[in-house]
Design an enzyme around this catalytic site. Sequence first.
Site, PDB file in Angstrom:
ATOM      1  N   HIS A   1       1.496  -9.974   0.712  1.00  0.00           N
ATOM      2  CA  HIS A   1       1.225  -8.803   1.734  1.00  0.00           C
ATOM      3  C   HIS A   1       1.349  -9.428   2.971  1.00  0.00           C
ATOM      4  O   HIS A   1       0.777 -10.673   3.452  1.00  0.00           O
ATOM      5  CB  HIS A   1      -0.333  -8.450   1.576  1.00  0.00           C
ATOM      6  CG  HIS A   1      -0.728  -7.588   2.219  1.00  0.00           C
ATOM      7  ND1 HIS A   1      -0.196  -6.471   2.768  1.00  0.00           N
ATOM      8  CD2 HIS A   1      -1.797  -7.750   3.764  1.00  0.00           C
ATOM      9  CE1 HIS A   1      -0.936  -5.840   3.778  1.00  0.00           C
ATOM     10  NE2 HIS A   1      -1.958  -6.430   4.236  1.00  0.00           N
TER      11      HIS A   1
ATOM     12  N   ASP B   1       1.147  -8.766   6.781  1.00  0.00           N
ATOM     13  CA  ASP B   1       0.834  -8.008   7.891  1.00  0.00           C
ATOM     14  C   ASP B   1       1.733  -7.902   9.374  1.00  0.00           C
ATOM     15  O   ASP B   1       2.035  -9.089   9.618  1.00  0.00           O
ATOM     16  CB  ASP B   1      -0.468  -8.601   8.541  1.00  0.00           C
ATOM     17  CG  ASP B   1      -1.773  -8.321   7.384  1.00  0.00           C
ATOM     18  OD1 ASP B   1      -2.397  -7.290   7.143  1.00  0.00           O
ATOM     19  OD2 ASP B   1      -1.778  -9.444   6.648  1.00  0.00           O
TER      20      ASP B   1
ATOM     21  N   ASP C   1      -4.434  -3.225   1.547  1.00  0.00           N
ATOM     22  CA  ASP C   1      -5.361  -3.754   2.454  1.00  0.00           C
ATOM     23  C   ASP C   1      -5.573  -2.610   3.548  1.00  0.00           C
ATOM     24  O   ASP C   1      -5.657  -3.013   4.729  1.00  0.00           O
ATOM     25  CB  ASP C   1      -4.555  -5.074   3.123  1.00  0.00           C
ATOM     26  CG  ASP C   1      -5.508  -5.904   3.878  1.00  0.00           C
ATOM     27  OD1 ASP C   1      -6.683  -5.843   3.877  1.00  0.00           O
ATOM     28  OD2 ASP C   1      -4.803  -6.371   5.012  1.00  0.00           O
TER      29      ASP C   1
END
Length: 530
Positions: free
Chosen positions: A179, A181, A293
Amino acid sequence: MRVSVRKVTLLFAACIFVVVCVFLYLSLESQRLTGVEPFAILHQGDIHNVEKKLERLEQELELNHQSIYDIKKALYDLVREDNSSVQVLRSLVDPLFDDVDDHIPTNKIKQQLLKLDKNECLFYKVPTPKTDVQMLDVYDKLLFENGEGGVWKQGFDIQYTGMEWQDLPLKVFVVPHTHNDPGWIKTFDKYYKDQTKNIFNSMLMKLPVDKKRKFIYAEISYLSTWWNEIDVKQKHLVKGLIENGQLEIVTGGWVMADEANTHYFALIDQLIEGHQWLEQQIGVRPKSGWAIDTFGHSSTMAYLLKKAGLTNILLQRVHYSVKKYLSQNKMLEFMWRQTWDHSGSTDIFTHLMPFYSYDIPHTCGPDPKICCQFDFKRLPGSRVKCPWRVAPQAITEKNVDERARTLLDQYRKKSQLYRSNVLLVPLGDDFRYDTPKEWDDQMNNYQKLFDYMNRQSGWNVQAQFGTLHDYFTAIEERNRIESGQRPPGYPVLSGDFFTYADKDDNYWSGFYTSRPFYKNMDRILESHLR
């Protein structure tokens, strides 16, 4: 010389001070002579006038609300062919057009209104579609208690007999992922240079080593940046990994978008940006959604993803009490339907992860202490440790039986929360797989465990690496349905998943009101883009 300079400076400052004082005096004097007070004071009569105006405004607002209600009711009655409501509507509408000589004839009003489609008329009252789970009803039922659940602190003790897989083996898909960001603790550029670029480069090096290896990726903003730097040969290799099913692009948005505050136009815009880039550069269209998320989940996003061509989605950040309720009723997988949909045309198959987080300690099963022992990035010598102080062990011939039994026990317990014998186990975390060593440590040790499990005829398990597409395809095959269809016996759910709390009373709700200046700037920018 120094003394003379100091004197001149002091004299100059004194002159400026005198000039400022004279200017202020003249300003105040001029206001007094013209009858204007420096600070206006509201007298009692002024306050009374303001109160009267506010009272009149409140009365007008109340009348306005009543008029809107009457118009809605008249429209509703018209659609139901109540002729008497036409005159009521005329009496409500005519005063709004006092300056117009030629009013619309009554029969014309009715003729035009009756052409409205009942499903399209905003004022037409229709009952809410009945679904198996309506989230507003769930919220009313839940006490939102935070009881002790054992090793799964937010849940309950999970048991199985071992007979559940006699007819059909447990099919396990372990899904490696990262993941990334686009800006969090570091900037976008810093994350790209320090970690994300290395993830892509390591992927190109390590995925082709074994066709059994799989990987999924979501954030197109990073992928497009890396794509502009690599050569034609590397681009061809990426396309080949996607074509043979080793690499899957999930959701395909420019970012993993927030669903709580974001305007629907921004959600659409970032999807368009990502999907057009994918089609133009790689020639693929995502079919599976991946939202691990986003802090709470909106039914609007599910609707948009359905319209964008996706057939299945995965969610993670849902209130722990809601997760527990759905787990107890084996409703963690459902068809997510819009609250206004009576036909099921907006249904999209949805998988909800049951535990606290999407990291490896909270994805293999209910016991994070055990699951952390199967995060092979945390092997002894690594800078990343298990908080429970039990480190992973590299898989060898001596320990493979015990390690495989321990991991399979977690898989079996987790599978008891779902309706099928197909299990999804994510294997990743934030900015994972950024070194070739991590790729080898994870892939090699897990493959040894899979090979050993699959050889044990009495264990009734088939474990392998997979993608989201692999998992959802297996669900469809087990239920003998086509893609997008509702599996027999699976619930239909409507509503959304707000407000989110991940533990105790830690509610993620501050972002509804924080940073209003930047949110306003964001909305203004969106209006220009539209």
